[in-house]
Every structure is written in structure tokens, then in C-alpha cells.
Motif scaffolding. Sequence first.
Motif, PDB file in Angstrom:
ATOM      1  N   ALA A  22       9.871  -5.615   3.929  1.00  0.00           N
ATOM      2  CA  ALA A  22      10.506  -4.404   3.426  1.00  0.00           C
ATOM      3  C   ALA A  22      10.779  -4.516   1.929  1.00  0.00           C
ATOM      4  O   ALA A  22      10.581  -3.555   1.173  1.00  0.00           O
ATOM      5  N   ALA A  23      11.216  -5.684   1.490  1.00  0.00           N
ATOM      6  CA  ALA A  23      11.466  -5.895   0.058  1.00  0.00           C
ATOM      7  C   ALA A  23      10.166  -5.793  -0.737  1.00  0.00           C
ATOM      8  O   ALA A  23      10.145  -5.242  -1.845  1.00  0.00           O
ATOM      9  N   GLU A  24       9.098  -6.310  -0.159  1.00  0.00           N
ATOM     10  CA  GLU A  24       7.791  -6.211  -0.823  1.00  0.00           C
ATOM     11  C   GLU A  24       7.350  -4.754  -0.945  1.00  0.00           C
ATOM     12  O   GLU A  24       6.821  -4.333  -1.978  1.00  0.00           O
ATOM     13  N   SER A  38       6.659  -2.684  -4.527  1.00  0.00           N
ATOM     14  CA  SER A  38       5.406  -1.973  -4.792  1.00  0.00           C
ATOM     15  C   SER A  38       5.665  -0.505  -5.113  1.00  0.00           C
ATOM     16  O   SER A  38       5.089   0.053  -6.060  1.00  0.00           O
ATOM     17  N   LEU A  39       6.551   0.117  -4.340  1.00  0.00           N
ATOM     18  CA  LEU A  39       6.861   1.525  -4.571  1.00  0.00           C
ATOM     19  C   LEU A  39       7.584   1.724  -5.901  1.00  0.00           C
ATOM     20  O   LEU A  39       7.357   2.724  -6.604  1.00  0.00           O
ATOM     21  N   ALA A  40       8.427   0.773  -6.267  1.00  0.00           N
ATOM     22  CA  ALA A  40       9.125   0.861  -7.553  1.00  0.00           C
ATOM     23  C   ALA A  40       8.133   0.762  -8.709  1.00  0.00           C
ATOM     24  O   ALA A  40       8.253   1.483  -9.708  1.00  0.00           O
ATOM     25  N   VAL A  93       4.422  10.333   1.025  1.00  0.00           N
ATOM     26  CA  VAL A  93       3.352   9.557   0.390  1.00  0.00           C
ATOM     27  C   VAL A  93       2.861  10.259  -0.871  1.00  0.00           C
ATOM     28  O   VAL A  93       2.699   9.638  -1.932  1.00  0.00           O
ATOM     29  N   ILE A  94       2.603  11.564  -0.769  1.00  0.00           N
ATOM     30  CA  ILE A  94       2.106  12.333  -1.913  1.00  0.00           C
ATOM     31  C   ILE A  94       3.102  12.295  -3.066  1.00  0.00           C
ATOM     32  O   ILE A  94       2.724  12.066  -4.226  1.00  0.00           O
ATOM     33  N   GLU A  95       4.359  12.526  -2.759  1.00  0.00           N
ATOM     34  CA  GLU A  95       5.386  12.545  -3.805  1.00  0.00           C
ATOM     35  C   GLU A  95       5.544  11.176  -4.460  1.00  0.00           C
ATOM     36  O   GLU A  95       5.678  11.071  -5.683  1.00  0.00           O
ATOM     37  N   ALA A  96       5.526  10.107  -3.655  1.00  0.00           N
ATOM     38  CA  ALA A  96       5.676   8.760  -4.203  1.00  0.00           C
ATOM     39  C   ALA A  96       4.522   8.386  -5.115  1.00  0.00           C
ATOM     40  O   ALA A  96       4.686   7.615  -6.065  1.00  0.00           O
ATOM     41  N   VAL A 132      -1.757   2.862   0.660  1.00  0.00           N
ATOM     42  CA  VAL A 132      -2.244   4.222   0.444  1.00  0.00           C
ATOM     43  C   VAL A 132      -1.556   4.844  -0.766  1.00  0.00           C
ATOM     44  O   VAL A 132      -2.194   5.490  -1.598  1.00  0.00           O
ATOM     45  N   VAL A 133      -0.240   4.662  -0.863  1.00  0.00           N
ATOM     46  CA  VAL A 133       0.495   5.191  -2.022  1.00  0.00           C
ATOM     47  C   VAL A 133      -0.102   4.645  -3.313  1.00  0.00           C
ATOM     48  O   VAL A 133      -0.327   5.394  -4.275  1.00  0.00           O
TER      49      VAL A 133
END
Length: 351
Positions: A178-180, A184-186, A219-222, A297-298
Motif C-alpha cells: 500500500a505504501a508503494e 507511485s501515485l504521489a 484512475v483517469i483523474e489520478a 495503469v495510472v
Amino acid sequence: MTTGTRIALLLVGLVALATVGAGPAVAVSEEPGGTTAPVDCSFPVEQTDATGETVTVDAEPETVVALGPSAAQTMWEIGAEETVIGVPEHASYLDGAESRTNVSGAGQTFVDVETVVDLDPDLVLAPNIIPSETVETLRNNGLTVYRFEQATSLAAVEEKTRLTGALVGACEGADDRAAEMNRSLATVGEAVDGADRPGVLYVMGGGYTAGEGTFIDSVIEAAGGTNVAARAGIDGYAEISEETVVEQDPEWIFTNSDIGTLPASAGYEKTTAVEEGQVFVADADTLSQPAPRTVQVVERVAATLHPDRYDGAAAYDTLDLRTPTTTATTPGMGVPVALLAVALLALSKRE
């Protein structure tokens, strides 16, 4: 089972997917950097699931059956795959899945209850697509079953990952994964921050799309896009008219590999996305399953929409659909029914 019955059952599944809300919370504590981690990873574990039942897992499970591919993928991603003894057909892409018992029923869509009961697992993980009736039947046969809520955002995927870890005694692996995901998202978020957000349409087939309050919207927004279906006021997984597609004029269109094509219509041909060849296909095994690998995917969508800002992943190959092909139909089915069946089959793989 007749074709009409199959379609009716799939429609029930669609309604369930469109109406279930956010998942239950796991007790968490804030850590430096904005990540969260379960406070307690001891047994017994008690959690109220999507059926409203308080599920008690008395001891760390030695054997687990995952009824949906997202649950199976999560078990692999948190390092708990060795306890998994049964998986659905749509999880066959996971390394070593071929050595587990296939618990899918006819058509790879429904659960073979008898097979699951015969396996006698310590815990059954049932994603949102599994009907409550199936869960009840398994419970009546003495099995402990946890049915997850529908994941409607990337944050819900993180929460479900940590919850799975708590249920199976793999908190450390779940917390690490989850931290990983958060890191990645950040990174993607920082890269696309302040960029123009192009309009994006997700095509599911059968005239369906993903609107506001869906996992795909998240996903699209991120990834730095604007979901035109949400912008048009569409909620959940619903039909989108050709007139709305023309009016919203998406700059990008994408679908998943289970669909693989767009509606052959003049409306879609008029969109900026098709006119400029800005159409791509995402792998269904990562896009359609709300599980940790969806972060990939993001990253790839971000690299596709914003190649000048984010190069942390390979961009998707774009398709030139200026001369779109007609979607094939299934023998014995009319075009609308065939397209609806394709769309709903794709939905059935989501969880």
C-alpha cells in the motif's frame, strides 16, 4: 442455461456493481509521509462485510480461496499467495495460478460452490461481484466468507489491500504494498500537477462507460485527465449516448483488452480522439481489477496523456481508428444483446 438467462444474470451483476457504496474502514494510524497502517494485526479479527455480517477470523488462515481475480491479485501482491488454494479462471495470469484449483463455474463467470466447499478453506475472500446468495450458501456450508464492498476509488484499493492483509495475517506485506502504491501515485500526481487535463472517455462496449464515483473515474483523474462521462453528469457504470459523446468531444478515448474496439458510428468518428488517433487499449487484467497493480495503469495513462511531464512508465500505443471496424457479434444474438453481453462480461472481471 439459455442465452436470455445468462444476460439476465449479467444484468443483475451490473445493477449490483452500480449501486454498492464504499468499503468498510480498517482501524488505522497516521504515519509520516501521509501513509496509513493497521493498528492491530492480531487474531481473532472481526470485520463487518458488505452483507452486513460481522465476520470473525479466529486464527491466521492456513488456506484461502479467492473468488474474484482482484482478491487473488491482492493476495499475490502482499506476499500471501502460498496460502491460496483456489482462484477463479480470470486470475490465471498470476504466476503459479495454474497449480491452484479453478473455482469458476460455467462460463468462467460464476462460482462453482461445490468445488469451494470441497476445498474447505479457512477463509473465502469474495469480491463485490459475487452474489450475496452465493456467499450465504457458502456460509451455510460452514465456511467463513468475507465479502468486500465495491472499490470505487484508488483510495479504496489501498484500504482493501490493508484489510486483506489484516484478514489473512499478512499486514506487513499489505502495508508495504500500500505504501508503494501511495509513493507511485504521489509521483504521478506531482508530475501532472498544473497541467491541462484533457477530456478522456472510457468505452466498455454496449454503449456503457464509467462515470462519477467509479474506480475508472479515479484512475483517469489520478493520471491527469478529466473523465468526460463524469463531466456530463453520468454516475456509476451507465450508458452514454452518442449525442453526449459528440457533445463532450473527448480528446482521448480508451478501452480495455477484453473489448478492444470502439463503436463503429459517425459520432465517435467525429471526436477529436478518433480524428487525431488518440485512442489506446489498456490491459484488462490490470485496469479491470481494483487491486494493487492498477497503479501501473495510472502510470501508463499519465505517460500517454502527458508524455512531456511523466516518463516513469511506457506510454500506451495509440490506435488509428479513422476507419473503425464493426464489432463482431455472437452467433444467435442480436447486435445490441451481443454488445451488452461483452460489456457486462468485462464488468464481471472487475473484481
